[in-house]
Design a protein around this motif. Structure first.
Motif, PDB file in Angstrom:
ATOM      1  N   SER A 114      17.410   2.931 -13.051  1.00  0.00           N
ATOM      2  CA  SER A 114      18.037   2.460 -11.818  1.00  0.00           C
ATOM      3  C   SER A 114      18.791   1.171 -12.103  1.00  0.00           C
ATOM      4  O   SER A 114      18.360   0.345 -12.918  1.00  0.00           O
ATOM      5  CB  SER A 114      16.963   2.207 -10.768  1.00  0.00           C
ATOM      6  N   THR A 115      19.913   0.993 -11.437  1.00  0.00           N
ATOM      7  CA  THR A 115      20.652  -0.272 -11.570  1.00  0.00           C
ATOM      8  C   THR A 115      20.529  -1.134 -10.323  1.00  0.00           C
ATOM      9  O   THR A 115      21.264  -2.108 -10.157  1.00  0.00           O
ATOM     10  CB  THR A 115      22.131  -0.001 -11.913  1.00  0.00           C
ATOM     11  N   LEU A 116      19.597  -0.787  -9.434  1.00  0.00           N
ATOM     12  CA  LEU A 116      19.199  -1.717  -8.379  1.00  0.00           C
ATOM     13  C   LEU A 116      18.345  -2.812  -9.010  1.00  0.00           C
ATOM     14  O   LEU A 116      17.707  -2.590 -10.050  1.00  0.00           O
ATOM     15  CB  LEU A 116      18.372  -1.007  -7.305  1.00  0.00           C
ATOM     16  N   PRO A 117      18.262  -3.984  -8.396  1.00  0.00           N
ATOM     17  CA  PRO A 117      17.322  -5.008  -8.867  1.00  0.00           C
ATOM     18  C   PRO A 117      15.919  -4.639  -8.402  1.00  0.00           C
ATOM     19  O   PRO A 117      15.393  -5.181  -7.415  1.00  0.00           O
ATOM     20  CB  PRO A 117      17.842  -6.289  -8.212  1.00  0.00           C
ATOM     21  N   VAL A 118      15.304  -3.712  -9.108  1.00  0.00           N
ATOM     22  CA  VAL A 118      14.083  -3.057  -8.647  1.00  0.00           C
ATOM     23  C   VAL A 118      12.978  -4.051  -8.291  1.00  0.00           C
ATOM     24  O   VAL A 118      12.389  -3.983  -7.202  1.00  0.00           O
ATOM     25  CB  VAL A 118      13.598  -2.054  -9.721  1.00  0.00           C
ATOM     26  N   VAL A 119      12.687  -4.966  -9.182  1.00  0.00           N
ATOM     27  CA  VAL A 119      11.603  -5.921  -8.936  1.00  0.00           C
ATOM     28  C   VAL A 119      11.939  -6.831  -7.760  1.00  0.00           C
ATOM     29  O   VAL A 119      11.097  -7.089  -6.893  1.00  0.00           O
ATOM     30  CB  VAL A 119      11.306  -6.738 -10.210  1.00  0.00           C
ATOM     31  N   SER A 120      13.181  -7.304  -7.703  1.00  0.00           N
ATOM     32  CA  SER A 120      13.590  -8.176  -6.594  1.00  0.00           C
ATOM     33  C   SER A 120      13.507  -7.455  -5.252  1.00  0.00           C
ATOM     34  O   SER A 120      13.126  -8.052  -4.238  1.00  0.00           O
ATOM     35  CB  SER A 120      15.010  -8.691  -6.817  1.00  0.00           C
ATOM     36  N   VAL A 121      13.852  -6.171  -5.239  1.00  0.00           N
ATOM     37  CA  VAL A 121      13.759  -5.391  -4.006  1.00  0.00           C
ATOM     38  C   VAL A 121      12.307  -5.323  -3.551  1.00  0.00           C
ATOM     39  O   VAL A 121      11.987  -5.553  -2.373  1.00  0.00           O
ATOM     40  CB  VAL A 121      14.345  -3.981  -4.193  1.00  0.00           C
ATOM     41  N   VAL A 122      11.407  -5.017  -4.469  1.00  0.00           N
ATOM     42  CA  VAL A 122       9.991  -4.930  -4.106  1.00  0.00           C
ATOM     43  C   VAL A 122       9.486  -6.277  -3.602  1.00  0.00           C
ATOM     44  O   VAL A 122       8.762  -6.351  -2.598  1.00  0.00           O
ATOM     45  CB  VAL A 122       9.159  -4.428  -5.304  1.00  0.00           C
ATOM     46  N   GLU A 123       9.883  -7.346  -4.252  1.00  0.00           N
ATOM     47  CA  GLU A 123       9.474  -8.676  -3.791  1.00  0.00           C
ATOM     48  C   GLU A 123       9.994  -8.960  -2.388  1.00  0.00           C
ATOM     49  O   GLU A 123       9.270  -9.542  -1.563  1.00  0.00           O
ATOM     50  CB  GLU A 123       9.981  -9.737  -4.773  1.00  0.00           C
ATOM     51  N   SER A 124      11.223  -8.539  -2.098  1.00  0.00           N
ATOM     52  CA  SER A 124      11.789  -8.740  -0.757  1.00  0.00           C
ATOM     53  C   SER A 124      11.000  -7.962   0.294  1.00  0.00           C
ATOM     54  O   SER A 124      10.721  -8.470   1.382  1.00  0.00           O
ATOM     55  CB  SER A 124      13.251  -8.304  -0.731  1.00  0.00           C
ATOM     56  N   LEU A 125      10.645  -6.733  -0.041  1.00  0.00           N
ATOM     57  CA  LEU A 125       9.887  -5.912   0.908  1.00  0.00           C
ATOM     58  C   LEU A 125       8.502  -6.499   1.152  1.00  0.00           C
ATOM     59  O   LEU A 125       8.049  -6.593   2.297  1.00  0.00           O
ATOM     60  CB  LEU A 125       9.776  -4.477   0.396  1.00  0.00           C
ATOM     61  N   LEU A 126       7.843  -6.882   0.086  1.00  0.00           N
ATOM     62  CA  LEU A 126       6.518  -7.480   0.247  1.00  0.00           C
ATOM     63  C   LEU A 126       6.589  -8.770   1.057  1.00  0.00           C
ATOM     64  O   LEU A 126       5.730  -9.047   1.903  1.00  0.00           O
ATOM     65  CB  LEU A 126       5.900  -7.752  -1.124  1.00  0.00           C
ATOM     66  N   GLN A 199      10.075   1.709   7.533  1.00  0.00           N
ATOM     67  CA  GLN A 199      10.858   2.416   6.516  1.00  0.00           C
ATOM     68  C   GLN A 199      12.338   2.045   6.639  1.00  0.00           C
ATOM     69  O   GLN A 199      13.032   1.808   5.637  1.00  0.00           O
ATOM     70  CB  GLN A 199      10.672   3.918   6.653  1.00  0.00           C
ATOM     71  N   LYS A 200      12.802   1.988   7.876  1.00  0.00           N
ATOM     72  CA  LYS A 200      14.199   1.631   8.121  1.00  0.00           C
ATOM     73  C   LYS A 200      14.493   0.221   7.636  1.00  0.00           C
ATOM     74  O   LYS A 200      15.512  -0.043   6.978  1.00  0.00           O
ATOM     75  CB  LYS A 200      14.507   1.769   9.616  1.00  0.00           C
ATOM     76  N   ARG A 201      13.585  -0.701   7.945  1.00  0.00           N
ATOM     77  CA  ARG A 201      13.784  -2.083   7.501  1.00  0.00           C
ATOM     78  C   ARG A 201      13.740  -2.167   5.979  1.00  0.00           C
ATOM     79  O   ARG A 201      14.476  -2.964   5.375  1.00  0.00           O
ATOM     80  CB  ARG A 201      12.708  -2.981   8.115  1.00  0.00           C
ATOM     81  N   ALA A 202      12.914  -1.358   5.352  1.00  0.00           N
ATOM     82  CA  ALA A 202      12.849  -1.335   3.892  1.00  0.00           C
ATOM     83  C   ALA A 202      14.185  -0.916   3.284  1.00  0.00           C
ATOM     84  O   ALA A 202      14.628  -1.499   2.286  1.00  0.00           O
ATOM     85  CB  ALA A 202      11.740  -0.389   3.437  1.00  0.00           C
ATOM     86  N   VAL A 203      14.826   0.057   3.884  1.00  0.00           N
ATOM     87  CA  VAL A 203      16.139   0.495   3.388  1.00  0.00           C
ATOM     88  C   VAL A 203      17.164  -0.621   3.557  1.00  0.00           C
ATOM     89  O   VAL A 203      17.945  -0.923   2.642  1.00  0.00           O
ATOM     90  CB  VAL A 203      16.592   1.770   4.120  1.00  0.00           C
ATOM     91  N   GLU A 204      17.166  -1.254   4.731  1.00  0.00           N
ATOM     92  CA  GLU A 204      18.106  -2.351   4.958  1.00  0.00           C
ATOM     93  C   GLU A 204      17.906  -3.473   3.945  1.00  0.00           C
ATOM     94  O   GLU A 204      18.878  -4.013   3.386  1.00  0.00           O
ATOM     95  CB  GLU A 204      17.947  -2.880   6.382  1.00  0.00           C
ATOM     96  N   LEU A 205      16.649  -3.838   3.696  1.00  0.00           N
ATOM     97  CA  LEU A 205      16.363  -4.912   2.741  1.00  0.00           C
ATOM     98  C   LEU A 205      16.734  -4.519   1.321  1.00  0.00           C
ATOM     99  O   LEU A 205      17.125  -5.377   0.514  1.00  0.00           O
ATOM    100  CB  LEU A 205      14.889  -5.300   2.809  1.00  0.00           C
ATOM    101  N   THR A 206      16.614  -3.233   1.000  1.00  0.00           N
ATOM    102  CA  THR A 206      17.032  -2.772  -0.320  1.00  0.00           C
ATOM    103  C   THR A 206      18.524  -3.007  -0.518  1.00  0.00           C
ATOM    104  O   THR A 206      18.955  -3.513  -1.567  1.00  0.00           O
ATOM    105  CB  THR A 206      16.699  -1.276  -0.506  1.00  0.00           C
TER     106      THR A 206
END
Length: 213
Positions: A114-126, A199-206
């Motif tokens: 994946s070329t998303l910032p995977v770890v940063s995304v998870v940190e944002s969601l948490l 779930q919706k907010r998770a997508v937006e934050l991603t």
């Protein structure tokens, strides 16, 4: 400017798919100054990647986030890698296809990250109070297929578009329905779930985290 969100239609034993709802409800919404284009892909090995390629050509998105249902997972799962394998694992696609240990593309790479910032995304969601984790396997069904195929497309066309995949749990209503079909009233287990609004907010934050990066 647009970002592309894809979900999947229902498949297997599920009569609904929350990722279809996410794509439909977020279509036309905005993240930052980007409009979300939400589209629902067919659960068919033969055509899903081609439909994605058409969407990329038509909308020229800044970011691509695909989503899929992972019934039984307890958190939003941000996938790290897609592998060059199609394997139905006991669940045929909606056209009845049942590939077993087949390459997605015999001439392509073994895997694409994946070329998303995977770890940063998870940190944002948490940080937003949303259960989330990095996942190192997207399986071998259509979810893995679209992550691998889309990354392959972007690589082949030399497009600078971050691409990734997010698995979501059941909604509470779906978990309750499944529990009603089992032994929940006799002490049986109930599958994990997450409300659609989270779930919706998770997508937006991603999207937001990726665009900010």
């Amino acid at each position: 400017m647009t970002v592309l969100l894809t979900g999947y239609e229902p498949f297997g034993d599920d009569d609904e798919n929350p990722t279809q709802t996410l794509a439909e409800e977020l279509d036309g919404e905005t993240v930052g100054d980007h409009e979300i284009v939400g589209r629902v892909l067919p659960v068919e090995y033969a055509v899903a990647a081609d439909e994605m390629a058409t969407l990329v050509t038509d909308y020229d998105p800044e970011v691509i986030v695909s989503t899929g249902l992972a019934a039984g997972r307890s958190a939003i799962s941000v996938e790290r890698v897609g592998i060059n394998v199609n394997d139905h694992g006991g669940v045929a696609d909606n056209a009845g296809a049942e590939p077993r240990d087949e390459p997605i593309d015999v001439d392509d790479a073994d895997a694409y990250l994946s070329t998303l910032p995977v770890v940063s995304v998870v940190e944002s969601l948490l940080g937003a109070g949303i259960p989330a984790r990095v996942s190192n396997t997207a399986g071998t069904h259509l979810c893995n297929n679209i992550l691998y195929s889309t990354r392959s497309l972007v690589e082949r066309e030399e497009l600078e578009i971050p691409v990734g995949f997010v698995h979501v749990p059941l909604t509470p209503a779906m978990a309750a329905e499944k529990a009603s079909e089992g032994e929940a009233t006799a002490g049986g287990a109930v599958k994990a779930s997450l409300p659609l609004e989270l779930q919706k907010r998770a997508v937006e934050l991603t999207f937001e985290t990726t665009l900010d990066g």
